[in-house]
Design a protein around this motif. Structure first.
Motif, mmCIF file in Angstrom:
data_model
loop_
_atom_site.group_PDB
_atom_site.id
_atom_site.type_symbol
_atom_site.label_atom_id
_atom_site.label_comp_id
_atom_site.label_asym_id
_atom_site.label_seq_id
_atom_site.Cartn_x
_atom_site.Cartn_y
_atom_site.Cartn_z
ATOM 1 N N THR A 1 13.026 -2.855 1.040
ATOM 2 C CA THR A 1 14.379 -3.371 0.766
ATOM 3 C C THR A 1 14.296 -4.743 0.119
ATOM 4 O OG1 THR A 1 15.173 -2.178 2.712
ATOM 5 C CG2 THR A 1 16.620 -3.878 1.819
ATOM 6 N N ALA B 1 5.515 4.376 1.691
ATOM 7 C CA ALA B 1 5.052 3.041 2.079
ATOM 8 C C ALA B 1 4.872 2.920 3.588
ATOM 9 C CB ALA B 1 6.026 1.978 1.578
ATOM 10 N N GLU C 1 5.853 -4.536 12.102
ATOM 11 C CA GLU C 1 4.419 -4.754 11.824
ATOM 12 C C GLU C 1 3.760 -5.806 12.723
ATOM 13 O OE1 GLU C 1 2.726 -2.809 9.795
ATOM 14 O OE2 GLU C 1 4.267 -1.854 8.548
ATOM 15 N N THR D 1 17.402 -13.125 5.950
ATOM 16 C CA THR D 1 18.279 -12.245 6.730
ATOM 17 C C THR D 1 19.725 -12.489 6.353
ATOM 18 O OG1 THR D 1 19.093 -11.754 8.966
ATOM 19 C CG2 THR D 1 18.181 -13.949 8.643
ATOM 20 N N ARG D 2 20.496 -11.415 6.219
ATOM 21 C CA ARG D 2 21.938 -11.556 6.005
ATOM 22 C C ARG D 2 22.654 -11.547 7.342
ATOM 23 N NH1 ARG D 2 21.213 -7.747 1.917
ATOM 24 N NH2 ARG D 2 21.163 -8.726 -0.149
ATOM 25 N N THR E 1 10.285 -5.477 8.241
ATOM 26 C CA THR E 1 8.824 -5.471 8.311
ATOM 27 C C THR E 1 8.340 -6.325 9.482
ATOM 28 O OG1 THR E 1 8.686 -5.068 5.958
ATOM 29 C CG2 THR E 1 6.740 -6.030 6.984
ATOM 30 N N VAL F 1 0.874 -1.170 0.000
ATOM 31 C CA VAL F 1 0.000 0.000 0.000
ATOM 32 C C VAL F 1 0.914 1.223 0.000
ATOM 33 C CG1 VAL F 1 -0.234 -0.065 2.552
ATOM 34 C CG2 VAL F 1 -1.897 1.204 1.179
#
Ligand SMILES: NC(=O)c1ccc[n+]([C@@H]2O[C@H](COP(=O)([O-])OP(=O)(O)OC[C@H]3O[C@@H](n4cnc5c(N)ncnc54)[C@H](OP(=O)(O)O)[C@@H]3O)[C@@H](O)[C@H]2O)c1
Length: 248
Positions: free
Chosen positions: A186, A47, A85, A115-116, A81, A40
């Protein structure tokens, strides 16, 4: 959920039926799941507002967001996120779960995280849901114990920790044919740069966020060339536009 369809034809549509007709898994190939992304955005392209996407959407957006989730075998989300969230169980409505089973899906999508750094926010409520299956693609040595959810870590060497490798593993190792990415910016940019996105579902909210600190729906290096989109449908409700694009 009746919405006004503007494109391809001007008429009233039952939006949840439209989503049920997507049959995303039928479009998968052997290399990776068929991948759709949902965002959205405010009318000025933000964003997030005050740190989260919640204020941007409305109830119709929420229904479409959940309706899209219902269609996917797996849901992919970035750690940024997940952190902000407050992710919990992905499909909590019993009726939606029954519909998933009738459509040949598991009651809950497989939750996927990349994930890095290995810094995964396991305090997110998602990780405390015994029913959730979560696969985390991360660096060597990553272990995530002590979660009530069923968490599987797939360790990839730094040179192999690409989204392409994760997608290949989801398709070949986990049998996933349809994947919904719920962001964030990202992760979406990473998927775009590795050419792993098939469709974009974009809600354009009739709101302005102002400022320049919140990202747009992409974040990171500019793409080497513009990624063209084809508009598949445009729906409208209460001034919000619900756009479905195909990449390419
Ligand atoms: N409007 C919307 O629809 C919407 C949707 C989602 C999020 N958002 C907003 O976006 C903001 C968060 O943005 P964000 O860009 O930080 O979140 P993000 O994309 O969810 O998370 C970024 C993190 O995901 C991991 N990651 C991303 N690409 C990767 C790759 N190619 N390989 C391995 N790991 C990768 C990295 O984790 P590590 O750091 O652990 O290595 C990276 O730091 C929040 O404000 C949120 O509200 C908005």
């Amino acid at each position: 959920l009746e919405l006004h369809q503007l494109i391809p034809e001007d008429h009233t549509v039952e939006a949840l039926d439209l989503l049920a007709g997507l049959r995303l898994e039928q479009h998968a190939d052997e290399q990776r799941p068929y991948t759709v992304v949902n965002f959205v955005s405010s009318a000025d392209g933000r964003a997030a507002f005050h740190g989260g996407s919640g204020p941007l959407g409305d109830e119709t957006d929420r229904q479409l967001f959940l309706g899209l989730r219902e269609q996917a075998e797996a849901v992919l989300v970035g750690t940024g996120t997940l952190r902000v969230e407050r992710y919990r169980r992905l499909v909590s409505d019993p009726e939606r779960r029954r519909r998933r089973i009738r459509a040949g899906r598991s009651p809950e999508p497989l939750a996927c995280v990349v994930t890095r750094t290995g810094d995964v926010p396991t305090e997110a409520p998602l990780f405390s849901e015994p029913e959730m299956r979560i696969v985390v693609f991360g660096p060597p040595g990553l272990e995530l114990g002590g979660c009530e959810a069923q968490v599987e870590v797939v360790q990839l060497d730094p040179g192999e920790l690409t989204l392409t490798a994760a997608m290949r593993r989801l398709r070949g190792g986990f049998g996933i044919r349809s994947l919904l990415c719920e962001g964030g910016p990202t992760l979406f940019s990473g998927l775009l740069s590795e050419r792993l996105v098939d469709e974009l579902f974009l809600t354009l909210a009739p709101k302005l966020a102002g400022g320049d600190s919140a990202p747009g729906i992409t974040s990171g290096p500019e793409l080497p060339e513009l990624a063209p989109l084809t508009l598949v449908w445009a729906l409208e409700d209460g001034g919000s536009l619900y756009l479905r694009y195909r990449l390419g």
